[in-house]
Design a protein around this motif. Structure first.
Motif, PDB file in Angstrom:
ATOM      1  N   UNK A  17       5.292  15.829   6.239  1.00  0.00           N
ATOM      2  CA  UNK A  17       4.038  15.493   5.564  1.00  0.00           C
ATOM      3  C   UNK A  17       3.317  16.775   5.168  1.00  0.00           C
ATOM      4  N   UNK A  18       2.995  16.880   3.934  1.00  0.00           N
ATOM      5  CA  UNK A  18       2.189  18.020   3.504  1.00  0.00           C
ATOM      6  C   UNK A  18       0.815  17.933   4.146  1.00  0.00           C
ATOM      7  N   UNK A  19       0.318  19.094   4.596  1.00  0.00           N
ATOM      8  CA  UNK A  19      -0.956  19.079   5.319  1.00  0.00           C
ATOM      9  C   UNK A  19      -2.126  18.656   4.446  1.00  0.00           C
ATOM     10  N   UNK A  20      -2.026  18.954   3.161  1.00  0.00           N
ATOM     11  CA  UNK A  20      -3.186  18.690   2.327  1.00  0.00           C
ATOM     12  C   UNK A  20      -3.085  17.354   1.613  1.00  0.00           C
ATOM     13  N   UNK A  21      -2.026  16.648   1.949  1.00  0.00           N
ATOM     14  CA  UNK A  21      -1.915  15.357   1.275  1.00  0.00           C
ATOM     15  C   UNK A  21      -3.124  14.525   1.660  1.00  0.00           C
ATOM     16  N   UNK A  22      -3.585  13.820   0.712  1.00  0.00           N
ATOM     17  CA  UNK A  22      -4.811  13.067   0.956  1.00  0.00           C
ATOM     18  C   UNK A  22      -4.535  11.946   1.925  1.00  0.00           C
ATOM     19  N   UNK A  23      -5.384  11.838   2.873  1.00  0.00           N
ATOM     20  CA  UNK A  23      -5.202  10.724   3.805  1.00  0.00           C
ATOM     21  C   UNK A  23      -5.950   9.539   3.246  1.00  0.00           C
ATOM     22  N   UNK A  24      -5.230   8.723   2.642  1.00  0.00           N
ATOM     23  CA  UNK A  24      -5.887   7.544   2.081  1.00  0.00           C
ATOM     24  C   UNK A  24      -5.201   6.303   2.635  1.00  0.00           C
ATOM     25  N   UNK A  25      -5.918   5.241   2.606  1.00  0.00           N
ATOM     26  CA  UNK A  25      -5.317   3.994   3.069  1.00  0.00           C
ATOM     27  C   UNK A  25      -4.272   3.545   2.068  1.00  0.00           C
ATOM     28  N   UNK A  26      -3.368   2.713   2.556  1.00  0.00           N
ATOM     29  CA  UNK A  26      -2.306   2.240   1.671  1.00  0.00           C
ATOM     30  C   UNK A  26      -2.922   1.556   0.459  1.00  0.00           C
ATOM     31  N   UNK A  27      -2.278   1.789  -0.660  1.00  0.00           N
ATOM     32  CA  UNK A  27      -2.793   1.175  -1.876  1.00  0.00           C
ATOM     33  C   UNK A  27      -2.604  -0.336  -1.809  1.00  0.00           C
ATOM     34  N   UNK A  28      -3.423  -1.022  -2.510  1.00  0.00           N
ATOM     35  CA  UNK A  28      -3.284  -2.480  -2.535  1.00  0.00           C
ATOM     36  C   UNK A  28      -1.920  -2.846  -3.099  1.00  0.00           C
ATOM     37  N   UNK A  29      -1.347  -3.949  -2.613  1.00  0.00           N
ATOM     38  CA  UNK A  29      -0.017  -4.388  -3.050  1.00  0.00           C
ATOM     39  C   UNK A  29      -0.010  -4.547  -4.567  1.00  0.00           C
ATOM     40  N   UNK A  30       1.007  -3.949  -5.172  1.00  0.00           N
ATOM     41  CA  UNK A  30       1.102  -4.051  -6.626  1.00  0.00           C
ATOM     42  C   UNK A  30       1.449  -5.489  -7.003  1.00  0.00           C
ATOM     43  N   UNK A  31       0.753  -5.996  -7.981  1.00  0.00           N
ATOM     44  CA  UNK A  31       1.052  -7.344  -8.437  1.00  0.00           C
ATOM     45  C   UNK A  31       2.280  -7.272  -9.357  1.00  0.00           C
ATOM     46  N   UNK A  32       3.373  -7.894  -8.921  1.00  0.00           N
ATOM     47  CA  UNK A  32       4.598  -7.826  -9.717  1.00  0.00           C
ATOM     48  C   UNK A  32       4.485  -8.764 -10.920  1.00  0.00           C
ATOM     49  N   UNK A  33       5.184  -8.460 -11.999  1.00  0.00           N
ATOM     50  CA  UNK A  33       5.117  -9.334 -13.172  1.00  0.00           C
ATOM     51  C   UNK A  33       5.699 -10.712 -12.869  1.00  0.00           C
ATOM     52  N   UNK A  34       5.099 -11.723 -13.408  1.00  0.00           N
ATOM     53  CA  UNK A  34       5.538 -13.099 -13.154  1.00  0.00           C
ATOM     54  C   UNK A  34       6.610 -13.502 -14.146  1.00  0.00           C
ATOM     55  N   UNK A  35       7.685 -14.053 -13.612  1.00  0.00           N
ATOM     56  CA  UNK A  35       8.819 -14.456 -14.436  1.00  0.00           C
ATOM     57  C   UNK A  35       8.715 -15.969 -14.618  1.00  0.00           C
ATOM     58  N   UNK A  36       8.527 -16.386 -15.831  1.00  0.00           N
ATOM     59  CA  UNK A  36       8.319 -17.814 -16.065  1.00  0.00           C
ATOM     60  C   UNK A  36       9.454 -18.376 -16.910  1.00  0.00           C
TER      61      UNK A  36
END
Lengths: 407, 259, 649
Positions: free
Chosen positions: A65-84
């Motif tokens: 882990x890079x020391x300066x990497x931003x400590x951020x919370x996990x990003x919200x789950x990406x909404x996958x494209x809907x296959x209709x």
């Protein structure tokens, strides 16, 4: 994790100090960015770190882990494209095993294969019997869900299920039936259906492409390549599961009544099997003891607490602590356990040969240099009696906790 | 009804050793014979469709049987019609088979098709016949990882056995050599499969790497170049037993072997 | 009065003895026919007794001298007694001779009695404890009865009381010595033993010869029952051999299985065969039982199966499967009884007819049938160990000086180190050699010793056919088991070769100065004689000479050479794996540790595997080839090219 960004003075100091060995790893790890023309640009020099011998090391596993990497919370789950698929021109029907009420990885592989076969025209129909706990049919690639419920289908009722499936066959006339060729139900159901429909299935299929399918034949020394028939019993890992789209999971109903049959095979329920009596070659979880086990009573307790099948090294058997049929190794039984836990076994070559097919090996040993540690995925160095004791306590706690959750 | 008065036929095939490919008794079929011998003793009948000259068949006789019936067929013939014709007239109450053949297609369909044609119930993965009373058998079915399920089924029925059935006894040279192979001529039905399908040496299938749900090129790159896991395990040294136990427990729960 | 009683007693006993002899002879003849040299055997018998057998007995000086005195005295006394007392030829000279003979016998019998005062556990008690008394009684009675003949005492000395006492004494003596000899008393050993020596099934063993290969079983008759099921299935001279047993227990004392607490005692086994021959139970057996199996529960008869897999018969199957075929019992047996042959004969029946090879046996045999190696490895991987060695193949070379027989150790990662070491030595010596590669099969050793003669013969015939395609001078193998089978057991199937163990061949190379060797560095070394090299083939010196050549002074174990204790790896014993109190390799490791050696040199893959299976700490185990390869000085000095001349093998 809290969202508050905190300063790390030490990291900042290291980032300023170009002579500090960790300096490079604390530089802003901007290794790639969008260029002015929309191309991704990469800076190969910015990645990696200086190893202890002064050579630059690049660790692509992401573990460093890079020391300066931003400590951020996990990003919200990406909404996958809907296959209709509004009006499918054909259907691919999958009958997942639903072990434990959820899609197994084998099921997901099949759904992946089904989506490959369905393309953009066809719809993937999953036929599910009885209650289920699955909530991710959409990301697994199910366009249509046919949920067949009723007492007659609960438990082990292959004959009734085959009747239901033949009703499905009448209604949808699917282009392909995809059923997992598994020992957890699919292999049997698929073959029963094949016999019922009079279709010759392709079995143990591990590849379907361009209308051709390849499956294992005989005892596994040969492959059989042929035109893909309507009914395909596919092996695990026959295709990659669906990963980048979401599907509708639109419910469908059976129009016709399913014919009822008098069950000729009556299910009297599961038989409680003592893990100690499971043949070792089949056991899923083996606790194996060797020369380093001091307290065999405790060892047996641990096996009972863990619900593990007991195994032993040759020495433990020779010394009379365990019966001969419990010997693991080239000269004993070749085991296939998912988890093999070796307590006080140093790992003679014959023993390591015998556990070659095991997935995960856990070693508890006093000697950090022994061969078993080299093989193990997780090793704990220390007194086996103390570790086993702690493990027994933890597991008991864990089970009680589990019981509370379920309640 | 005592078990040893059951009328049992075991279907056997010619197997192939997984390493050398040499003809031998098929592992599962031999287990089916073993199960039959334990149930019916010497009254067990065994049946094969194929070449009566095949020496490997004698390995079944070496398990302690005086004779076996062979429905004479060329190798590419479909065994199903001959077997179902024979079984319909043989008066068997229980027909045992292996799960799948070790040579040829090995689709494992035969017991299903036979059951369908005979109109008999089929028990898949028979591990043990516990009792037979009033024409109803109580049996144990083998499930994966050594689990068992109890079933009740009416005679006559067909059952396939897999590797959970009792290990086959040794085949002895003397009885194998003395045993009689009774050949019977049957009408031959050609199997059409091999007119369109080809057998080829099995291609090894690489173990699948972890499926990566990568959203960006960089992530895919990272995933593709990731170290294969298991290149060296985690070693916990100088930790308290509790910490060690905790780590083990975590692995066990992750693997889902704690039930 | 004595003059009338004595002849009656003597001739009655003799007549009964002759009757018993006939009966016993017919008992033996119930066995299967065997070809023997009837007259030649009888003529050779005295020499076999006085020379070959004496060599074995001579290992125990006390017993040898005792036996010479007792037996010599008895034979002389018996002959003279018949002449003097039986035919009434009251000649003074004969009388004195008879007196001398009885004195000699008396002295011998005293020593026999002394040995019996605190007998070691290996000796049988019961009737055998009576024997010295009978011997003394015989000699004393005849001594006194002969005194008048010699003119030392008046003819009517002692009156009828002494005559009566003497008559009783003589009656006791002759009934034990004459009557008991053929009716099953301890003296039976003399009668049966003499005939056993005359019609021995391995006549080659006499006169310094060696015969250790198992005899081939005739598989031609498809309806014959194979192997030995009941006592009468043995050949008649085998039955005769069992009857010759003196129950001295020398075999019991050296048997590794007995020492390990496995249910085998070679002496008891032979006695059980005698019980089977005559019918009865083992309740009266007066020696050590099979460990863990009490006496009195087993019995049988000549036409009853020896082993009953479902219940009890004469012998438990485990007894037969405990044997490591190390031949220590045969080597020690003063009556030259062939225990191993009998055990393998009975195993043959269990395997070939009953399909009852225990534990991993069935799997190993199936593997041998299907893959030509006991481990069930893919046959195509037989040469994988040498993938980088670029070994010359027979199929390419067609002719060579040395054919290197690799053996099944090719599949074993430990043994591959030995093989590679030996290849290094061969290359360093510029030996013209080649291997069969994938054409090689298991030699059949394990199959044969597990009783599967059919698989042995199949493997052997295929190997012989492979070998027949090529021309070579000799076969060299690192595996004493393959070595023995190729050398001694392929002959009966048509394969006759000059076969050498690698230690013998390395000794030749060293003697021919074809190897440039340094000196062994490191601690002290002991050497473990493999049974199949030592006792089976008499090769004790070559390995020691090789070790000497690399500067090793062998710290000998107490049990070494022909008395070497088995590692427990022979005869399929690790496969059948009969439980005992301890393990044979552990016991052998104790022997090794007693020498204080830090390293034990071995010459057999089985020994290596068994000894390395002992839990550490223990001395290191290295094959001789590894030790030689370790001190090999590369870039060999001007070595002579091996003779290029080739003969047809």
């Amino acid at each position: 994790m809290s969202d508050i960004i905190r300063r790390d003075p030490r990291a900042e100091w290291i980032a300023r100090n170009r002579l500090h060995p960790l300096h490079a790893s604390l530089q802003t790890a901007q290794t790639s960015w969008m260029g002015p023309n929309g191309l991704i640009r990469k800076n190969p020099h910015a990645i990696g770190f200086i190893g202890p011998n002064g050579l630059k090391r690049i660790d692509r596993s992401g573990a460093q882990q890079g020391g300066s990497s931003k400590r951020s919370t996990a990003k919200a789950e990406v909404q996958l494209p809907l296959h209709v698929i509004e009006q499918p021109s054909f259907h691919i029907v999958v009958v997942p095993d639903m072990v434990g009420g959820r899609l197994s990885s084998h099921d997901k592989d099949l759904l992946g294969l089904a989506n490959k076969l369905a393309g953009s025209e066809g719809a993937v129909v999953a036929v599910v019997f009885g209650e289920h706990k699955e909530s991710a049919f959409d990301t697994a690639g199910v366009d249509r869900l046919l949920h067949i419920q009723g007492e007659a289908f609960d438990g082990y009722a292959p004959e009734q299920r085959v009747l239901a499936l033949s009703a499905v066959d009448n209604q949808l006339t699917p282009r392909h039936w995809l059923i997992p060729d598994s020992r957890t139900g699919g292999g049997e159901l698929g073959r029963r259906l094949a016999a019922k429909l009079g279709e010759r299935p392709a079995t143990r299929i591990w590849q379907v492409a361009d209308g051709q399918c390849i499956g294992r034949a005989g005892a596994g020394r040969e492959d059989l390549a042929r035109r893909a028939p309507r009914l395909i019993l596919a092996a695990a890992e026959c295709a990659d599961p669906v990963g980048d789209s979401r599907h509708e999971v639109r419910p469908v109903e059976l129009q016709d009544q399913i014919a009822q049959c008098l069950p000729r095979i009556e299910n009297l329920g599961a038989v409680a099997v003592n893990p100690a009596l499971i043949p070792m070659a089949e056991a899923e979880f083996i606790l194996s003891g060797g020369n380093g086990v001091q307290d065999w009573t405790q060892f047996h307790q641990a096996a009972e607490a863990l619900g593990a099948t007991e195994g032993a090294s040759r020495v433990a058997v020779d010394d009379g602590f365990m019966p001969r049929d419990r010997q693991v190794g080239a000269t004993g039984t070749w085991v296939t356990a998912r988890v093999y836990m070796a307590v006080g076994i140093s790992g003679a070559i014959q023993h390591l040969q015998g556990i070659g097919a095991c997935d995960k090996v856990v070693a508890i040993n006093m000697d950090p240099g022994c061969d078993m540690i080299k093989r193990a995925d997780l090793s704990v160095i220390g007194d086996s009696a103390a570790i086993l004791q702690a493990l027994i306590e933890r597991v008991t706690e864990f089970r009680q906790g589990g019981a509370r959750d379920a309640a | 009804m005592p078990l040893n008065t059951l009328n049992i036929i075991t279907l056997v095939s010619v197997g192939a050793h997984p390493m050398s490919g040499r003809a031998r008794r098929a592992e599962q079929d031999a287990r089916a014979v073993e199960l039959g011998l334990r149930l019916a003793g010497e009254r067990l009948r065994i049946l094969h469709a194929g070449d009566p000259e095949e020496e490997a068949l004698r390995a079944y006789l070496g398990m302690g049987l005086a004779e076996m019936t062979v429905l004479q067929q060329p190798p590419q013939a479909d065994a199903l019609p001959a077997l179902s014709d024979y079984l319909r007239q043989a008066g068997a109450q229980l027909v045992l088979t292996g799960t799948q053949a070790e040579t040829g297609e090995g689709s494992g369909m035969l017991p299903y098709l036979l059951a369908e044609q005979l109109g008999w119930p089929l028990v898949v993965g028979l591990a043990e016949v516990e009792s037979v009373t009033d024409g109803v058998a109580q049996v144990l079915q083998a499930l994966p990882r050594g689990q068992r399920r109890r079933l009740q089924v009416r005679l006559p029925f067909l059952a396939s056995v897999d590797n959970a059935a009792p290990t086959a006894r040794q085949s002895a040279f003397g009885p194998a050599r003395r045993g009689q192979l009774q050949a019977q001529a049957v009408s031959v039905v050609e199997d059409v499969l091999f007119s369109e399908a080809q057998l080829q040496p099995a291609r090894p299938r690489p173990k699948r790497l972890k499926v990566i749900k990568a959203k960006t090129g960089a992530e895919r790159m990272k995933a593709a170049t990731a170290k294969a896991s298991g290149g060296g395990g985690q070693v916990l040294k100088d930790v308290s037993p509790e910490a060690g136990a905790e780590a083990i427990l975590k692995l066990l729960t992750d693997e889902g072997v704690l039930r | 009065m004595l003059n009338t009683i004595l002849p009656i007693l003597l001739f009655a006993a003799l007549a009964l003895a002759v009757l018993g002899a006939g009966k016993r002879f017919l008992m033996w003849r119930r066995g299967k026919p065997a070809k023997v040299d009837w007259l030649g055997g009888l003529l050779a018998m005295p020499r076999r007794y006085l020379v070959d057998l004496h060599h074995v007995v001579e290992r125990d000086k006390y017993m040898s001298k005792t036996h010479v005195a007792t037996a010599g005295g008895f034979v002389l006394a018996a002959v003279l007694a018949v002449i003097v007392h039986g035919f009434g030829l009251h000649n003074r000279i004969l009388g004195f001779a008879l007196l001398g003979a009885t004195v000699l016998m008396f002295v011998g019998a005293l020593f026999v009695a002394k040995r019996r005062r605190n007998p070691p556990a290996r000796l049988s008690k019961g009737p055998w404890n009576r024997l010295p008394k009978s011997l003394l009684m015989f000699s004393v009675s005849f001594f006194i009865a002969t005194l008048p003949v010699a003119g030392i005492l008046p003819h009517d000395f002692g009156g009828w009381i002494l005559a009566l006492i003497l008559a009783i004494g003589v009656a006791w003596g002759v009934s034990e010595m004459f009557f008991g000899m053929t009716w099953g008393g301890p003296m039976k050993h003399a009668f049966a033993g003499a005939l056993h020596l005359a019609w021995h099934r391995r006549a080659e063993r006499f006169g310094g010869g060696r015969s250790t290969g198992l005899k081939a079983l005739n598989l031609d008759d498809p309806n014959a029952s194979l192997g030995v099921e009941k006592p009468t299935d043995f050949t008649w001279n085998q039955l005769l051999g069992f009857d010759a047993c003196v129950q001295c227990g020398k075999c019991e004392a050296v048997c590794p299985a007995f020492a390990a607490g496995q249910p085998l005692n070679p002496k008891k086994l032979i006695q059980d065969m005698v019980i089977g021959l005559a019918g009865g139970t083992d309740a009266n057996f007066a020696g050590s039982p099979y460990p863990g199996i009490p006496l009195g529960e087993h019995g049988g008869g000549p036409h009853q199966p020896i082993v009953n897999l479902q219940g009890k018969a004469l012998v438990e199957a485990d007894t037969l499967w405990s044997c490591t075929t190390c031949r220590a019992c045969v080597e020690e047996c003063p009556m030259m009884i062939e225990h191993v042959d009998a055990i393998v004969d009975m195993r043959r029946h269990l395997t070939l007819e009953k399909g009852a090879t225990p534990n991993k046996g069935a799997e190993v045999l199936d593997n041998l049938i299907a893959t030509d190696n006991p481990g069930g490895f893919a046959p195509g991987g037989r040469l994988n160990w040498a993938a980088d060695l670029n070994l010359p193949l027979m199929s390419e070379k067609k002719q060579t000086d040395v054919l290197f027989w690799v053996g099944d150790g090719a599949f074993d990662m430990r043994n591959q180190r030995t093989l590679r070491a030996f290849v290094k030595v061969l290359k360093a010596a510029n030996v013209d050699f080649a291997v069969l590669g994938l054409e090689e099969r298991d030699s059949g050793d394990v199959a044969r010793r597990l009783g599967d003669e059919a698989t042995f013969q199949t493997l052997a015939k295929r190997n012989i056919a492979s070998l027949a395609q090529y021309r070579f001078n000799k076969i060299v193998s690192c595996d004493p088991h393959s070595f023995h089978v190729l050398k001694n057991e392929y002959g009966a199937l048509g394969g006759n070769y000059q076969v050498l163990h690698h230690s013998t061949y390395m000794e030749e190379l060293i003697a021919g100065q074809q190897l440039n060797l340094g000196q062994h560095k490191g601690g002290s070394v002991t050497y473990h004689d493999p049974c199949y090299l030592g006792r089976y083939n008499g090769e004790y010196e070559a390995p020691r000479n090789v070790l000497k050549a690399i500067g090793i002074e062998v710290k000998e174990m107490e049990r070494s050479g022909f008395r070497s204790r088995c590692c427990g790896g022979g005869g399929g014993a690790p496969i059948t794996d009969i439980p005992g109190k301890q393990r044979i390799p552990d016991m052998r490791m104790v022997d090794i540790k007693e020498t204080g050696a830090e390293l034990v040199a071995v010459g057999c893959p089985q020994c290596t595997a068994m000894l390395e299976g002992v839990v550490e700490p223990r001395p290191q185990i290295k094959d001789i080839a590894e030790l030689v390869a370790d001190v090999l000085i590369e870039a060999p000095a001007a070595t002579k090219q091996p003779a290029a001349a080739l003969e047809v093998n």
